[in-house]
Write a protein that holds these residues in place. Structure first.
Motif, PDB file in Angstrom:
ATOM      1  N   ARG A 141      13.081   4.990   5.093  1.00 27.36           N
ATOM      2  CA  ARG A 141      13.364   4.176   6.425  1.00 27.36           C
ATOM      3  C   ARG A 141      14.280   4.937   7.095  1.00 27.36           C
ATOM      4  O   ARG A 141      14.356   4.986   8.458  1.00 27.36           O
ATOM      5  CB  ARG A 141      14.519   3.087   5.549  1.00 27.36           C
ATOM      6  N   ARG A 143      -1.512  -7.373   5.179  1.00 25.88           N
ATOM      7  CA  ARG A 143      -0.311  -7.377   6.300  1.00 25.88           C
ATOM      8  C   ARG A 143      -0.489  -6.087   6.740  1.00 25.88           C
ATOM      9  O   ARG A 143      -0.980  -4.716   5.875  1.00 25.88           O
ATOM     10  CB  ARG A 143       1.384  -7.296   4.965  1.00 25.88           C
ATOM     11  N   ASN A 193       7.725  -2.567  16.387  1.00 28.55           N
ATOM     12  CA  ASN A 193       7.790  -2.274  17.671  1.00 28.55           C
ATOM     13  C   ASN A 193       6.774  -3.887  18.726  1.00 28.55           C
ATOM     14  O   ASN A 193       6.041  -4.141  18.470  1.00 28.55           O
ATOM     15  CB  ASN A 193       6.046  -1.335  17.479  1.00 28.55           C
ATOM     16  N   LEU A 216      11.441  -5.453   8.706  1.00 25.94           N
ATOM     17  CA  LEU A 216      12.355  -5.401   6.749  1.00 25.94           C
ATOM     18  C   LEU A 216      13.232  -5.709   7.598  1.00 25.94           C
ATOM     19  O   LEU A 216      14.078  -5.177   8.529  1.00 25.94           O
ATOM     20  CB  LEU A 216      11.650  -3.711   7.071  1.00 25.94           C
ATOM     21  N   VAL A 246       0.071  -3.531   9.009  1.00 22.04           N
ATOM     22  CA  VAL A 246       1.304  -1.810   9.255  1.00 22.04           C
ATOM     23  C   VAL A 246       0.637  -1.184   9.425  1.00 22.04           C
ATOM     24  O   VAL A 246      -0.452  -0.436   9.693  1.00 22.04           O
ATOM     25  CB  VAL A 246       2.344  -1.853   7.520  1.00 22.04           C
ATOM     26  N   LYS A 247       1.302   0.287  10.251  1.00 18.43           N
ATOM     27  CA  LYS A 247       0.906   1.599  10.691  1.00 18.43           C
ATOM     28  C   LYS A 247       0.993   2.418   9.148  1.00 18.43           C
ATOM     29  O   LYS A 247      -0.197   3.414   9.548  1.00 18.43           O
ATOM     30  CB  LYS A 247       2.192   1.753  11.777  1.00 18.43           C
ATOM     31  N   GLU A 250      -1.481  11.372  16.625  1.00 13.52           N
ATOM     32  CA  GLU A 250      -0.922  11.910  17.249  1.00 13.52           C
ATOM     33  C   GLU A 250       0.154   9.993  17.238  1.00 13.52           C
ATOM     34  O   GLU A 250      -1.145   9.072  17.126  1.00 13.52           O
ATOM     35  CB  GLU A 250      -1.459  11.385  18.660  1.00 13.52           C
ATOM     36  N   MET A 298       1.109  -1.061   0.321  1.00 19.50           N
ATOM     37  CA  MET A 298       0.424   0.017  -0.268  1.00 19.50           C
ATOM     38  C   MET A 298       1.159   1.519   0.017  1.00 19.50           C
ATOM     39  O   MET A 298       1.879   1.354   1.120  1.00 19.50           O
ATOM     40  CB  MET A 298      -0.595  -0.136   1.151  1.00 19.50           C
TER      41      MET A 298
END
Ligand code: FAD
Length: 479
Positions: free
Chosen positions: A448, A329, A385, A411, A331-332, A355, A269
């Protein structure tokens, strides 16, 4: 919505808008003790698997730390790194370097080592050319931290090493947002050749049950990730219907090749502007008769988007209707700074949470929705995390999903001790492994670097001596 009782004859009604994740997260409260227990184990194992003091990994960590101490210098360095592949001679590099690190009066002096390095008077002097050479080498090293090779052969070597270490891979060809039909075609052809070559080679790979089997059976050993903006030209400039029409044929071609070779394809994405069209293209193509009964495909959702819990629910519904599961998948999201900047310049509210804890909470909530639909969404999470990972594992256990239902993805070049810790806990770990040309991969590299040097980054905070494990494992919003 909270209604305040009438006072002085006036009725006032206050609408408090809270992230949905925050209001629903109460159902996860009972798991806090288990989350802490799992998190502690991951931390302990990661500490035991930490790189030795003089290792390359440790130096890379220290270099990232150094970059984060001065925000102004960091921005300048990133701009320099971005421009480096376009610079020709050493003198050009030396000149650009001086220009970029030249400070206005208002800033703190440059670190002494940098002042000494940049003490050359002439950009074409021998000293300047030595500095330029060292800087090129250093940037190359830092880029190589995040990529697994420049050629398909190097990439294949890398993924075989991963497998020997008990970790699965997903290979990604660097390059995105292309503006030339020829380059886009080149990407498609590289993917087709890669699928063919890897699948042929994979026939001789020994099966490693930890990574090659899931509770629902064997999973493809060859796993490829791709970005739709790499497969067709100038997607960003097209209206959604035209963008979809441009992306579908190359995607079909890659899916067809993967299906016949027994490989897995994941659609990554990208930025928010193309999120809906990416989901539409994925759903439309995968619902076609040719692909409808094929489970070896995946897509990504980004928890920093406010839309994600709803998108996750809709994806589950769609997958149920299709009748064959897909992988998601979670992810943030890697484009936070640019999404904020785009929204700000357009005067629109940002599509992302503002935030960090809100993205973390939305990640846990979206993971809960994904795991509740594990019959139709095969769950994967992409995170470094420990709190986020532990929360997902705890929830998965609490609803009785078998071990290794959730795939843990990370990653290349990030959180290596974590990968080793989780593989040691008999989890299925998959490493996202980009390869290819560094110039084409510059956008990836800069994302990154931004991520690794952000003050909010969990990985960065976990290196800091100030943060306790209890704090790092606290529920989002309660640190
Ligand atoms: C295997 C894998 C595949 C990936 N694929 C994709 C992909 O297809 N698309 C994609 O976009 N990303 C992708 N990513 C990148 C991923 O989004 C980042 O690595 C991830 O955001 C870092 O999150 P974390 O949980 O590791 O770290 P954390 O430090 O916990 O989270 C950092 C993230 O929090 C969010 N954040 C930071 N500051 C704020 C703030 N002020 N307000 C709100 N949110 C904030 C951002 O998303 C930031 O990246 C992938 C990552 C992995 C591991």
């Amino acid at each position: 919505m909270v209604a305040i009782p009438p006072r002085n004859g006036y009725c006032c009604e206050i609408i408090i808008v809270m992230p949905e994740a925050f209001t629903k997260a109460r159902s996860l409260d009972s798991l806090e003790a288990e989350i802490h227990e799992i998190g502690e184990e991951i931390f302990q194992r990661a500490e035991d698997a930490a790189p030795p003091l003089l290792s390359r990994e440790r130096w890379q960590q220290m270099a990232m730390e150094w970059m984060t101490t001065d925000e102004d210098l960091k921005g300048r360095l990133f701009r320099f790194i971005e421009s480096l592949p376009r610079l020709g001679s050493d003198a050009e590099v030396a000149g650009r370097l001086k220009e970029l690190v030249h400070r206005d009066n208002g800033h703190a002096p440059l670190p002494a080592a940098l002042q000494l390095a940049l003490a050359y008077k002439r950009n074409d002097s021998l000293y300047a050319s030595i500095v330029a050479g060292l800087v090129r080498w250093g940037c190359g090293q830092s880029a190589r931290q995040f990529i697994c090779g420049q050629t398909p052969e190097e990439a294949i070597d890398f993924v075989l090493r991963l497998r020997r270490a008990g970790m699965a891979f997903t290979l990604d060809l660097l390059g995105e947002t292309v503006h030339s039909a020829e380059i886009a075609r080149g990407h498609v052809e590289t993917y087709l050749r890669l699928i063919e070559a890897l699948s042929r080679s994979a026939k001789n790979w020994p099966v490693i049950p930890l990574i090659d089997e899931a509770p629902w059976g064997a999973i493809p050993r060859v796993n490829i990730s791709t970005k739709l903006t790499a497969l067709a030209a100038s997607i960003d400039h097209l209206p959604p219907a035209a963008a979809a029409a441009a992306m579908m044929p190359p995607l079909r071609e890659i899916l067809r090749a993967a299906r016949s070779a027994g490989a897995f394809i994941n659609v990554d994405m990208e930025h928010y502007a193309i999120k809906d069209v990416t989901l539409d293209v994925f759903k439309q193509v995968l619902a076609e008769a040719e692909f409808r009964d094929w489970p070896d495909v995946g897509i990504v959702l980004q928890a920093y988007l406010r839309d994600t819990p709803q998108d996750m629910g809709e994806l589950a519904e769609w997958s149920r209707e299709r009748g064959t599961p897909i992988t998601v998948r979670l992810v943030k999201g890697a484009y936070w700074d640019s999404e904020m900047a785009t929204a700000r310049s357009a005067g629109l509210p940002p599509p992302v949470w503002t935030e960090k804890w809100q993205s973390d909470a939305c990640f846990e909530e979206s993971a809960r929705i994904m795991l509740d639909s594990a019959d139709v969404l095969r769950p994967a999470i992409g995170s470094h995390n420990v709190r986020s990972i532990a929360a997902v594992l705890a929830y998965s256990r609490s609803i009785g999903l078998p071990p290794r239902t959730v795939e843990l993805q990370m990653l290349t070049g990030m959180g290596d001790p974590l990968k080793r810790a989780l593989a040691g806990m008999r989890e299925r770990v998959r490493v996202y492994s980009p390869f290819g040309d560094l110039v084409k991969g510059m956008a990836y590299l800069i994302r990154r670097l931004i991520e690794n040097t952000s003050n909010d980054s969990f990985l960065r905070q976990s290196f800091s001596a100030d943060a306790s494990r209890t704090e790092l494992l606290a529920k989002p919003g309660q640190r």
